[in-house]
Scaffold this active site. Structure first.
Site, PDB file in Angstrom:
ATOM      1  N   GLU A 191      48.752  -0.342   3.940  1.00 31.42           N
ATOM      2  CA  GLU A 191      50.197  -0.150   4.128  1.00 31.42           C
ATOM      3  C   GLU A 191      50.701   1.143   3.521  1.00 31.42           C
ATOM      4  OE1 GLU A 191      54.506  -0.331   3.511  1.00 31.42           O
ATOM      5  OE2 GLU A 191      52.940  -0.027   2.025  1.00 31.42           O
TER       6      GLU A 191
ATOM      7  N   ASP B 162      54.825  -3.568  -5.975  1.00 34.72           N
ATOM      8  CA  ASP B 162      54.777  -3.180  -4.555  1.00 34.72           C
ATOM      9  C   ASP B 162      53.307  -3.123  -4.154  1.00 34.72           C
ATOM     10  OD1 ASP B 162      54.924  -1.988  -2.081  1.00 34.72           O
ATOM     11  OD2 ASP B 162      55.688  -0.070  -2.807  1.00 34.72           O
TER      12      ASP B 162
ATOM     13  N   HIS C  48      51.179  -6.575   1.586  1.00 35.48           N
ATOM     14  CA  HIS C  48      49.991  -5.731   1.386  1.00 35.48           C
ATOM     15  C   HIS C  48      49.459  -5.757  -0.045  1.00 35.48           C
ATOM     16  CE1 HIS C  48      52.117  -2.118  -0.385  1.00 35.48           C
ATOM     17  NE2 HIS C  48      53.137  -2.556   0.320  1.00 35.48           N
TER      18      HIS C  48
ATOM     19  N   HIS D 205      57.357   2.556  -7.071  1.00 34.08           N
ATOM     20  CA  HIS D 205      56.326   3.607  -7.128  1.00 34.08           C
ATOM     21  C   HIS D 205      56.312   4.299  -8.481  1.00 34.08           C
ATOM     22  CE1 HIS D 205      55.332   4.151  -2.550  1.00 34.08           C
ATOM     23  NE2 HIS D 205      55.329   2.895  -2.952  1.00 34.08           N
TER      24      HIS D 205
HETATM   25 ZN   LIG Z   1      55.139  -1.930  -0.191  1.00 33.56          ZN
END
Ligand SMILES: [Zn+2]
Length: 349
Positions: free
Chosen positions: A224, A190, A73, A325
């Site tokens: 996502e 990410d 993503h 994150h």
């Molecule tokens: Zn991810």
């Protein structure tokens, strides 16, 4: 036959460019278009968009009787304007699992509905040490106590509205990308790191003149982080879906920044045992450095497709990413391992 060589410079260059394109969930057009342009260089691929805005690239394989898919993503954490305050500053509503302490003092862009952007930064509402003393450290970092301070002359709600800013405007935080000694340190690895491994795997295979064993659909997801990215866009006739997303590094975890990881279970339960076992065998046979792990607080786009009714074997691989994150970091070794794993999977019987 040895795997095609991975071009690390290409991988890192593509990744840094993608990281520097703002793409909070819901505002991913520029990032999707960037990936689309890169993939348009490969004549083997048939490109299409879903109505939801995801990108799909099909590569017709040597055989078409058991097509497969891979997904990663481009959407990231971010925020939207929740309220324009009387002092002209903005309160925010978070997109995805953004942790506000992780973006405190970070620069950001506010994208207006007219297509302009206004610069600013995120602070607590009691930021000055000389005014608020202990309150500046003790204030809870939450949506009620953090605000965007705009780099524009505004001291009132009206002046901010006159800048074109409205409730619901997207806010993107600076990724702050640095590459040092093989480490890539940035927000939003990410999952842009994994998009870069997918694109590099395609390029390496294409440059070497090889074709995947089975037809493959590469799905570049754009929703996502809010849980439903790959719920649409993957054809229902695929037999296997390999989700490529970051591996969780930290206390009690096997994953690290120098390996790829096969995740066997996360918050959504176990992945498909048969496909996971196949991926282990492929990694072993190709000398790919990998770990096997369980992620305690994690969901993936593979599970989104399962929940949407996908009747398919799903597995999850990806590079180890520290401080997910948060201000994330990985290493080129993990990115190379993941790219090799993707190629080995595509060339496997
Ligand atoms: Zn991810």
């Amino acid at each position: 036959m040895p795997l095609p060589k991975v071009d690390n410079d290409y991988l890192v260059d593509f990744l840094v460019k993608l990281l520097n394109i703002p793409s909070p969930t819901g505002f991913t057009e520029e990032a999707i278009a960037f990936v689309e342009k890169e993939l348009s260089h490969f004549g083997q691929l048939e490109l299409s968009r879903t109505r939801k805005g995801a990108l799909v690239a099909k590569w017709v394989g040597q055989s078409d009787n058991a097509p497969v898919a891979l997904t990663a993503h481009v959407d990231t954490l971010g925020a939207m304007v929740k309220e324009i305050k009387r002092n002209g500053r903005l309160t925010i509503t978070r997109i995805g699992g953004l942790m506000l302490n992780a973006v405190e003092t970070e620069g950001c862009w506010v994208f207006t509905s007219k297509g302009e952007k206004v610069r600013g930064s995120l602070l607590i509402d009691a930021a000055s040490a000389h005014v608020y003393a202990a309150k500046a450290t003790e204030t809870k970092r939450d949506e009620d106590h953090m605000e965007v301070r705009l780099d524009a002359r505004t001291m009132s709600e009206n002046e901010t509205r006159n800048l074109g800013i409205q409730v619901g405007d997207f806010i993107a935080f600076d990724p702050r990308v640095e590459v040092t000694n093989g480490f890539v340190r940035s927000r939003f690895l990410d999952d842009k790191a994994c998009v870069a491994t997918l694109i590099t795997a395609i390029k390496s295979l294409a440059d070497s003149g090889q074709t995947p064993t089975q037809s493959v659909h590469f799905h570049v997801s754009n929703y996502e982080e809010v849980g439903h990215g790959a719920a649409a866009g993957i054809p229902f006739d695929v037999h296997e879906l390999v989700t490529v997303d970051m591996a969780a590094v930290g206390k009690g975890q096997e994953s690290n920044e120098f390996h790829a990881t096969l995740c066997l279970k996360d918050s959504g339960g176990p992945y498909h045992h048969g496909l996971s076992t196949k991926l282990r065998k492929i990694a072993d046979a190709n000398g790919i450095p990998y770990k096997v792990d369980i992620y305690p607080f994690y969901g993936s786009d593979g599970e989104a497709f399962w929940r949407a009714g996908g009747d398919v074997a799903v597995a999850l691989i990806g590079p180890g990413v520290d401080a997910s994150h948060n201000y994330e970091r990985t290493h080129i070794d993990a990115l190379t391992a993941t790219t090799n794993w993707i190629m080995a999977y595509l060339l496997s019987d």
